[in-house]
Design a protein around this motif. Structure first.
Motif, PDB file in Angstrom:
ATOM      1  N   THR A 268      -2.525   7.828 -11.540  1.00 56.14           N
ATOM      2  CA  THR A 268      -3.618   8.799 -11.594  1.00 56.14           C
ATOM      3  C   THR A 268      -3.669   9.623 -10.318  1.00 56.14           C
ATOM      4  O   THR A 268      -3.836  10.849 -10.356  1.00 56.14           O
ATOM      5  CB  THR A 268      -4.965   8.073 -11.805  1.00 56.14           C
ATOM      6  OG1 THR A 268      -4.883   7.270 -12.976  1.00 56.14           O
ATOM      7  CG2 THR A 268      -6.104   9.060 -11.961  1.00 56.14           C
ATOM      8  N   VAL A 269      -3.504   8.962  -9.186  1.00 50.29           N
ATOM      9  CA  VAL A 269      -3.530   9.653  -7.890  1.00 50.29           C
ATOM     10  C   VAL A 269      -2.390  10.657  -7.799  1.00 50.29           C
ATOM     11  O   VAL A 269      -2.567  11.785  -7.336  1.00 50.29           O
ATOM     12  CB  VAL A 269      -3.430   8.625  -6.745  1.00 50.29           C
ATOM     13  CG1 VAL A 269      -3.130   9.319  -5.418  1.00 50.29           C
ATOM     14  CG2 VAL A 269      -4.720   7.827  -6.645  1.00 50.29           C
ATOM     15  N   GLU A 270      -1.208  10.273  -8.251  1.00 48.03           N
ATOM     16  CA  GLU A 270      -0.013  11.092  -8.073  1.00 48.03           C
ATOM     17  C   GLU A 270       0.156  12.168  -9.136  1.00 48.03           C
ATOM     18  O   GLU A 270       1.065  12.994  -9.041  1.00 48.03           O
ATOM     19  CB  GLU A 270       1.222  10.201  -8.056  1.00 48.03           C
ATOM     20  CG  GLU A 270       1.254   9.277  -6.849  1.00 48.03           C
ATOM     21  CD  GLU A 270       2.451   8.353  -6.845  1.00 48.03           C
ATOM     22  OE1 GLU A 270       2.698   7.721  -5.801  1.00 48.03           O
ATOM     23  OE2 GLU A 270       3.135   8.262  -7.883  1.00 48.03           O
ATOM     24  N   GLY A 271      -0.686  12.171 -10.169  1.00 42.88           N
ATOM     25  CA  GLY A 271      -0.550  13.164 -11.224  1.00 42.88           C
ATOM     26  C   GLY A 271       0.419  12.761 -12.307  1.00 42.88           C
ATOM     27  O   GLY A 271       0.730  13.558 -13.196  1.00 42.88           O
TER      28      GLY A 271
ATOM     29  N   ALA B  67       0.831  -1.205   0.000  1.00 38.54           N
ATOM     30  CA  ALA B  67       0.000   0.000   0.000  1.00 38.54           C
ATOM     31  C   ALA B  67       0.864   1.254   0.000  1.00 38.54           C
ATOM     32  O   ALA B  67       2.049   1.231   0.360  1.00 38.54           O
ATOM     33  CB  ALA B  67      -0.916  -0.001   1.213  1.00 38.54           C
ATOM     34  N   LEU B  68       0.264   2.362  -0.418  1.00 35.88           N
ATOM     35  CA  LEU B  68       0.901   3.667  -0.351  1.00 35.88           C
ATOM     36  C   LEU B  68       0.015   4.585   0.489  1.00 35.88           C
ATOM     37  O   LEU B  68      -1.221   4.550   0.378  1.00 35.88           O
ATOM     38  CB  LEU B  68       1.082   4.275  -1.745  1.00 35.88           C
ATOM     39  CG  LEU B  68       2.012   3.530  -2.705  1.00 35.88           C
ATOM     40  CD1 LEU B  68       1.217   2.514  -3.528  1.00 35.88           C
ATOM     41  CD2 LEU B  68       2.703   4.522  -3.655  1.00 35.88           C
ATOM     42  N   ILE B  69       0.648   5.403   1.311  1.00 40.50           N
ATOM     43  CA  ILE B  69      -0.067   6.364   2.142  1.00 40.50           C
ATOM     44  C   ILE B  69       0.392   7.767   1.775  1.00 40.50           C
ATOM     45  O   ILE B  69       1.592   8.023   1.642  1.00 40.50           O
ATOM     46  CB  ILE B  69       0.175   6.084   3.639  1.00 40.50           C
ATOM     47  CG1 ILE B  69      -0.576   4.829   4.071  1.00 40.50           C
ATOM     48  CG2 ILE B  69      -0.261   7.265   4.498  1.00 40.50           C
ATOM     49  CD1 ILE B  69      -0.386   4.473   5.529  1.00 40.50           C
ATOM     50  N   TYR B  70      -0.572   8.668   1.626  1.00 42.70           N
ATOM     51  CA  TYR B  70      -0.286  10.067   1.298  1.00 42.70           C
ATOM     52  C   TYR B  70      -0.880  10.953   2.384  1.00 42.70           C
ATOM     53  O   TYR B  70      -2.048  10.786   2.759  1.00 42.70           O
ATOM     54  CB  TYR B  70      -0.895  10.450  -0.049  1.00 42.70           C
ATOM     55  CG  TYR B  70      -0.478   9.561  -1.194  1.00 42.70           C
ATOM     56  CD1 TYR B  70       0.626   9.871  -1.972  1.00 42.70           C
ATOM     57  CD2 TYR B  70      -1.189   8.402  -1.484  1.00 42.70           C
ATOM     58  CE1 TYR B  70       1.012   9.052  -3.013  1.00 42.70           C
ATOM     59  CE2 TYR B  70      -0.810   7.565  -2.520  1.00 42.70           C
ATOM     60  CZ  TYR B  70       0.296   7.896  -3.286  1.00 42.70           C
ATOM     61  OH  TYR B  70       0.670   7.077  -4.314  1.00 42.70           O
ATOM     62  N   HIS B  71      -0.080  11.864   2.873  1.00 39.96           N
ATOM     63  CA  HIS B  71      -0.537  12.818   3.878  1.00 39.96           C
ATOM     64  C   HIS B  71      -0.611  14.208   3.238  1.00 39.96           C
ATOM     65  O   HIS B  71       0.359  14.681   2.658  1.00 39.96           O
ATOM     66  CB  HIS B  71       0.440  12.832   5.062  1.00 39.96           C
ATOM     67  CG  HIS B  71       0.174  13.906   6.062  1.00 39.96           C
ATOM     68  ND1 HIS B  71       1.136  14.817   6.450  1.00 39.96           N
ATOM     69  CD2 HIS B  71      -0.958  14.222   6.754  1.00 39.96           C
ATOM     70  CE1 HIS B  71       0.620  15.638   7.337  1.00 39.96           C
ATOM     71  NE2 HIS B  71      -0.642  15.299   7.536  1.00 39.96           N
ATOM     72  N   GLU B  72      -1.801  14.807   3.314  1.00 35.32           N
ATOM     73  CA  GLU B  72      -2.050  16.125   2.709  1.00 35.32           C
ATOM     74  C   GLU B  72      -1.701  16.133   1.221  1.00 35.32           C
ATOM     75  O   GLU B  72      -1.136  17.098   0.688  1.00 35.32           O
ATOM     76  CB  GLU B  72      -1.292  17.216   3.457  1.00 35.32           C
ATOM     77  CG  GLU B  72      -1.760  17.360   4.899  1.00 35.32           C
ATOM     78  CD  GLU B  72      -1.252  18.615   5.581  1.00 35.32           C
ATOM     79  OE1 GLU B  72      -0.334  19.254   5.036  1.00 35.32           O
ATOM     80  OE2 GLU B  72      -1.774  18.947   6.651  1.00 35.32           O
ATOM     81  N   PHE B  73      -2.036  15.050   0.573  1.00 37.79           N
ATOM     82  CA  PHE B  73      -1.873  14.911  -0.869  1.00 37.79           C
ATOM     83  C   PHE B  73      -2.802  13.781  -1.313  1.00 37.79           C
ATOM     84  O   PHE B  73      -2.973  12.804  -0.575  1.00 37.79           O
ATOM     85  CB  PHE B  73      -0.418  14.575  -1.228  1.00 37.79           C
ATOM     86  CG  PHE B  73      -0.158  14.560  -2.707  1.00 37.79           C
ATOM     87  CD1 PHE B  73       0.202  15.713  -3.369  1.00 37.79           C
ATOM     88  CD2 PHE B  73      -0.300  13.387  -3.445  1.00 37.79           C
ATOM     89  CE1 PHE B  73       0.432  15.705  -4.740  1.00 37.79           C
ATOM     90  CE2 PHE B  73      -0.075  13.370  -4.803  1.00 37.79           C
ATOM     91  CZ  PHE B  73       0.290  14.533  -5.449  1.00 37.79           C
ATOM     92  N   PRO B  74      -3.421  13.891  -2.506  1.00 33.99           N
ATOM     93  CA  PRO B  74      -3.322  14.978  -3.488  1.00 33.99           C
ATOM     94  C   PRO B  74      -4.093  16.222  -3.055  1.00 33.99           C
ATOM     95  O   PRO B  74      -4.878  16.192  -2.105  1.00 33.99           O
ATOM     96  CB  PRO B  74      -3.946  14.351  -4.741  1.00 33.99           C
ATOM     97  CG  PRO B  74      -4.900  13.328  -4.212  1.00 33.99           C
ATOM     98  CD  PRO B  74      -4.283  12.786  -2.966  1.00 33.99           C
ATOM     99  N   ILE B  75      -3.853  17.319  -3.777  1.00 33.60           N
ATOM    100  CA  ILE B  75      -4.554  18.565  -3.527  1.00 33.60           C
ATOM    101  C   ILE B  75      -5.317  18.961  -4.792  1.00 33.60           C
ATOM    102  O   ILE B  75      -4.885  18.669  -5.903  1.00 33.60           O
ATOM    103  CB  ILE B  75      -3.586  19.694  -3.110  1.00 33.60           C
ATOM    104  CG1 ILE B  75      -2.503  19.920  -4.175  1.00 33.60           C
ATOM    105  CG2 ILE B  75      -2.939  19.383  -1.770  1.00 33.60           C
ATOM    106  CD1 ILE B  75      -1.568  21.062  -3.855  1.00 33.60           C
ATOM    107  N   PHE B  76      -6.464  19.607  -4.591  1.00 37.66           N
ATOM    108  CA  PHE B  76      -7.319  19.987  -5.712  1.00 37.66           C
ATOM    109  C   PHE B  76      -7.881  21.384  -5.480  1.00 37.66           C
ATOM    110  O   PHE B  76      -7.866  21.891  -4.357  1.00 37.66           O
ATOM    111  CB  PHE B  76      -8.497  19.008  -5.873  1.00 37.66           C
ATOM    112  CG  PHE B  76      -8.111  17.573  -6.031  1.00 37.66           C
ATOM    113  CD1 PHE B  76      -7.679  17.090  -7.256  1.00 37.66           C
ATOM    114  CD2 PHE B  76      -8.172  16.691  -4.959  1.00 37.66           C
ATOM    115  CE1 PHE B  76      -7.317  15.760  -7.409  1.00 37.66           C
ATOM    116  CE2 PHE B  76      -7.822  15.365  -5.103  1.00 37.66           C
ATOM    117  CZ  PHE B  76      -7.392  14.902  -6.331  1.00 37.66           C
TER     118      PHE B  76
END
Length: 380
Positions: free
Chosen positions: A169-172, A35-44
């Motif tokens: 897609t999540v990471e841009g 799994a990958l965890i993102y904190h305060e990302f992505p932003i829109f």
């Protein structure tokens, strides 16, 4: 498990930190190793132009995507949950709509190929019952409840190709310029065409060090170093796009040594920016400029001379004064005029190894905020 965290801000958020620590410590038992965890990302940017960002976002081949809101409230009566839930809804809708646009991830008109869930983690909340008026979202108050929640949403693992597409897609990374799709024998995954296709798919995504470089906010002078062809321009363009997304009123400079980079850089910034917003960048705020410029085209040096009422020296002028160090000379002369003051909030300097020290000093003087620079590392 891969962690993509804003550690300075995470330290100020006990609930989110507790969630990260538990998932990390129990990754193997919870089947979250990949799994990958993102904190305060992505932003829109939402339809009203407001900034939307996730507290914590989980992407897993066995759990799909899970958007977590977190609350540090200790009592239900504090009604912190209502604000968390509204924020969570905005983030979830933004993420889901972008996943749904990717035909490789779309299963139907309103469905994607993996689970998409949202929940609130409130580990300090008292034991009072929660009514729908307080929170309609799944509410998790303890580690045991978190275990049960993850078990309930667990599914058969996504295949590697689909999961790579999901992460990109999540990471841009969909903003990366990709080669045309190869025709290959899909029935034979070991064919050379299929193997090359998988390799290109892997290249057309960000590695961990690249993600660390572009996800972190610009908070001072930073330097991105790497071998030629390692993606420094791509990372700097993504960083410029995200900075513009976070701070739309800030004036951003992106400059470079090679003139032919101009259209390439603008295209990269546009593609990356549109991964997180539905409009093009504001080119009145994002200034993509060649370092020198001239009488007929904009540049960092020539624009600064005009702004401060100084004569713009030509290459011939500089050659007469300092042959072999023309650009270094004219930048030093402008700095010596004592007229230079900030014109930009952020500066991104590509190909930093090709510039004289006086140009870097000029960019520093022109920037009142933070500055990022790429430079190449020589291979042995």
């Amino acid at each position: 498990m891969e962690l993509n965290l804003n550690r300075n801000r995470l330290a100020l958020d006990p609930a989110t930190r507790a969630l990260v620590d538990y998932l990390k410590a129990n990754a193997n038992r919870l089947n979250l190793d990949k799994a990958l965890i993102y904190h305060e990302f992505p932003i829109f940017r939402d339809a009203e132009g407001e900034l939307v960002t996730s507290r914590l976002f989980l992407v897993s081949p066995t759990h799909g995507v899970v958007v977590f809101g977190t609350s540090n409230a200790t009592r239900v009566a504090e009604h912190d949950l209502g604000n968390v839930e509204r924020e969570l809804d905005e983030v979830f809708n933004s993420i889901f709509s972008r996943l749904l646009r990717n035909k490789a991830l779309r299963k139907g008109k309103r469905e994607i190929v993996c689970p998409a869930e949202a929940a609130i983690f409130a580990p300090f909340l008292d034991g009072q019952p929660i009514t729908d008026e307080v929170s309609e979202s799944e509410l998790i108050r303890s580690d045991d409840e978190l275990d049960l929640y993850l078990q309930d949403i667990s599914v058969s693992p996504l295949d590697a190709t689909t999961f790579t597409e999901l992460v990109a897609t999540v990471e841009g990374a969909k903003g990366l310029v990709r080669p045309q799709k190869r025709e290959s024998d899909e029935a034979n995954p070991n064919s050379k065409g299929a193997q090359v296709g998988r390799l290109e798919a892997e290249i057309s995504s960000f590695d961990r060090k690249q993600k660390t470089a572009y996800m972190s906010e610009v908070t001072g002078a930073q330097r991105i170093r790497g071998l030629a062809g390692s993606g420094k321009t791509v990372i700097l363009a993504m960083k410029a796009a995200l900075t513009h997304l976070r701070f739309p009123d800030a004036t951003i400079l992106y400059t470079f040594y090679t003139k032919s980079l101009y259209q390439h850089v603008k295209r990269l910034i546009t593609r990356f920016y549109r991964q997180f917003n539905d409009v093009d960048p504001d080119w009145g705020k994002v200034r993509v400029l060649h370092a020198w410029g001239g009488s007929n085209y904009a540049g960092v040096y020539s624009d600064a001379c005009k702004a401060f009422g100084q004569r713009t020296l030509t290459f011939s002028d500089a050659t007469r004064q300092r042959p072999g160090d023309e650009f270094g000379f004219i930048c030093a002369e402008l700095l010596a005029s004592k007229s230079v003051h900030p014109l930009y909030d952020y500066a991104f300097i590509d190909e930093g190894q090709d510039f004289p020290a006086s140009f870097l000093q000029l960019c520093r003087a022109l920037t009142q905020g933070s500055i990022d620079m790429t430079s190449e590392v020589m291979s042995n």
